[in-house]
Design a protein around this motif. Sequence first.
Motif, PDB file in Angstrom:
ATOM      1  N   ARG A  47       0.836  -1.195   0.000  1.00 41.27           N
ATOM      2  CA  ARG A  47       0.000   0.000   0.000  1.00 41.27           C
ATOM      3  C   ARG A  47       0.871   1.245   0.000  1.00 41.27           C
ATOM      4  N   ARG A  48       0.483   2.209  -0.778  1.00 42.07           N
ATOM      5  CA  ARG A  48       1.244   3.443  -0.891  1.00 42.07           C
ATOM      6  C   ARG A  48       0.988   4.361   0.290  1.00 42.07           C
ATOM      7  N   SER A 108       9.926   3.671  -1.980  1.00 41.87           N
ATOM      8  CA  SER A 108       9.607   3.488  -3.394  1.00 41.87           C
ATOM      9  C   SER A 108       9.479   4.825  -4.117  1.00 41.87           C
ATOM     10  N   GLU A 110       6.957   5.885  -5.831  1.00 44.61           N
ATOM     11  CA  GLU A 110       5.636   6.461  -5.557  1.00 44.61           C
ATOM     12  C   GLU A 110       5.604   7.134  -4.189  1.00 44.61           C
ATOM     13  N   ASP A 111       6.196   6.472  -3.178  1.00 43.36           N
ATOM     14  CA  ASP A 111       6.196   7.056  -1.842  1.00 43.36           C
ATOM     15  C   ASP A 111       7.150   8.245  -1.753  1.00 43.36           C
ATOM     16  N   THR A 114       5.164  11.111  -2.797  1.00 44.07           N
ATOM     17  CA  THR A 114       4.295  11.542  -1.702  1.00 44.07           C
ATOM     18  C   THR A 114       5.076  12.381  -0.695  1.00 44.07           C
TER      19      THR A 114
END
Length: 262
Positions: A47-48, A108, A110-111, A114
């Motif tokens: 999960r992101r 990651s 993606e993170d 964020t």
Amino acid sequence: MRRSVVGRVATRPCPSPVRGGGRPSVMGDARKRRRRSGSLVLQKKRRRLLPFVPTEDPAQRLKQMGSLASALTALHMEFSDDLSYMHGMAPRSANQAKFESGGMQVLSKEDTDTLEQCRAMCKKGEWAPLIVVFDSCEGYTVEADGQIKDMTFIAEYTGDVDYIKNREDDDCDSMMTLLLANDPSKSLVICPDKRGNIVRFINGINNHTLDGRKKQNCKCVRYSVNGECRVFLVATRDIAKGERLYYDYNGYEHEYPTHHFV
């Protein structure tokens, strides 16, 4: 009757001062007071991370920042939202995730996006919806000032970076493990005694009781970010407005004494 020692983040039994009486050995004392970050929550590893959602009302955001400023002033601290590398302590070159015993999880792409999104909001004065309050028993503590969803990035644990070996006789109870190296002389801690942010004021759970463990709603997790060790506070479930934030100071080492926490 219970009371707390003002300025101590750890929730302590209120009847007597923290200092005094027979103390354990200095080295053991410092080791037990050091907070630990945990490993990645396995069931959530795919999960992101979610970006926090700041409070929309500018006046309320000012109130939130004012509460933090007051708490920092009371502890004679400076605000810092980054790790600090001070002369005489560990240099930035010492903070290398490759030294971590057993390796460290890599943030990651993606993170990382964020994280950068949250940092950009912070630079504009938009923070996670949190407010610092003072409790007569727990001391300074942090409450959600808005809804926070599970897996939300809340903040980074910041402060001065130093070698653990330099802090063996330090009485600060808020040190956080940053790097556990195969070579103990290279192990690092974050010391938020002079510089830090709102995470400095988040209390820990009593992980010896069921009620204490039920309080936990966030977790400190260590990541490798561009090859450096960082510690992030992440929500482990939905947190309602008005709910206080708590995490486990022990992570996976189980050496921080919490059986007296309320």
